[in-house]
Design an enzyme around this catalytic site. Structure first.
Site, PDB file in Angstrom:
ATOM      1  N   SER A 188     -26.975 -10.551 -16.646  1.00 30.62           N
ATOM      2  CA  SER A 188     -27.701  -9.291 -16.450  1.00 30.62           C
ATOM      3  C   SER A 188     -28.233  -9.098 -15.042  1.00 30.62           C
ATOM      4  O   SER A 188     -28.521  -7.970 -14.648  1.00 30.62           O
ATOM      5  CB  SER A 188     -28.854  -9.183 -17.448  1.00 30.62           C
ATOM      6  N   HIS A 231     -35.723 -10.839 -15.012  1.00 32.69           N
ATOM      7  CA  HIS A 231     -35.504  -9.455 -14.571  1.00 32.69           C
ATOM      8  C   HIS A 231     -36.526  -9.076 -13.511  1.00 32.69           C
ATOM      9  O   HIS A 231     -37.486  -9.798 -13.273  1.00 32.69           O
ATOM     10  CB  HIS A 231     -35.583  -8.481 -15.749  1.00 32.69           C
ATOM     11  N   ASP A 260     -36.286  -2.523 -19.895  1.00 35.01           N
ATOM     12  CA  ASP A 260     -36.248  -3.624 -20.865  1.00 35.01           C
ATOM     13  C   ASP A 260     -37.059  -3.371 -22.132  1.00 35.01           C
ATOM     14  O   ASP A 260     -37.263  -4.294 -22.914  1.00 35.01           O
ATOM     15  CB  ASP A 260     -36.776  -4.908 -20.209  1.00 35.01           C
TER      16      ASP A 260
END
Length: 181
Positions: A53, A92, A123
């Protein structure tokens, strides 16, 4: 079952020495890990990227080094966080930080793998149901460095859990059957 015959040939002193050697290795690894936790302030000072990701910033198998900074989280920081009910932490970027009006020391944090990374949406779908924001308690640490592709063994063991147990069994047999020089 050659290792059983090797065990039969070992005297008590050799078996005790093998046990002490294994214990010293395990104890040393735990001491290093606990020292890193104390130095970095992070409950998990080293993590391996398990998904794609964050590509092209970080790839699967990259080892990340974390630090728990004293200053508040800021937009753009790359963090590792874990929410209730998740087994695996997530890496992230922070895209929004809001101070709560009722308590200026409490932050609401929104993350995502931003464009340029590999995910397009925020998210919120990764957070527990009914939780639109993270707070500082969810942050395991801020990424301060990385080693590319070194964590490949962790990826393999995560993808094939049976391999982990086979490796542990093989190492156990190797320790039991090793001979002192």
């Amino acid at each position: 079952m050659e290792f059983l015959s090797e065990l039969g040939r070992m005297n008590k002193r050799q078996m005790l020495m093998q046990g002490i050697n294994v214990g010293m290795i395990i104890t040393s690894a735990l001491m290093i890990w606990k020292s890193l936790i104390l130095c970095t302030g992070s409950e998990s000072p080293v993590v391996v990227v398990l998904s794609g990701s964050m590509e092209p910033g970080f790839y699967r198998g990259d080892i990340l080094f974390l630090y728990q900074p004293k200053q508040p989280a800021q937009t753009g920081d790359i963090i590792v966080f874990n929410t209730d009910g998740r087994d695996i932490p997530i890496v992230h970027r922070i895209i929004k930080v809001h101070e709560r009006a009722s308590n200026s020391s409490q932050l609401d944090i929104l993350t995502k793998a931003r464009p340029g990374d590999n995910n397009w949406g925020d998210d919120r779908s990764l957070y527990p149901k009914g939780q639109p924001w993270l707070n500082t308690g969810h942050i395991m640490g801020k990424v301060v460095g990385f080693l590319p592709h070194i964590g490949g063994a962790t990826i393999v063991m995560n993808d094939y859990p049976w391999l982990k147990y086979a490796l542990i069994a093989a190492l156990g047999m190797a320790v039991l059957t090793s001979k002192e020089g």
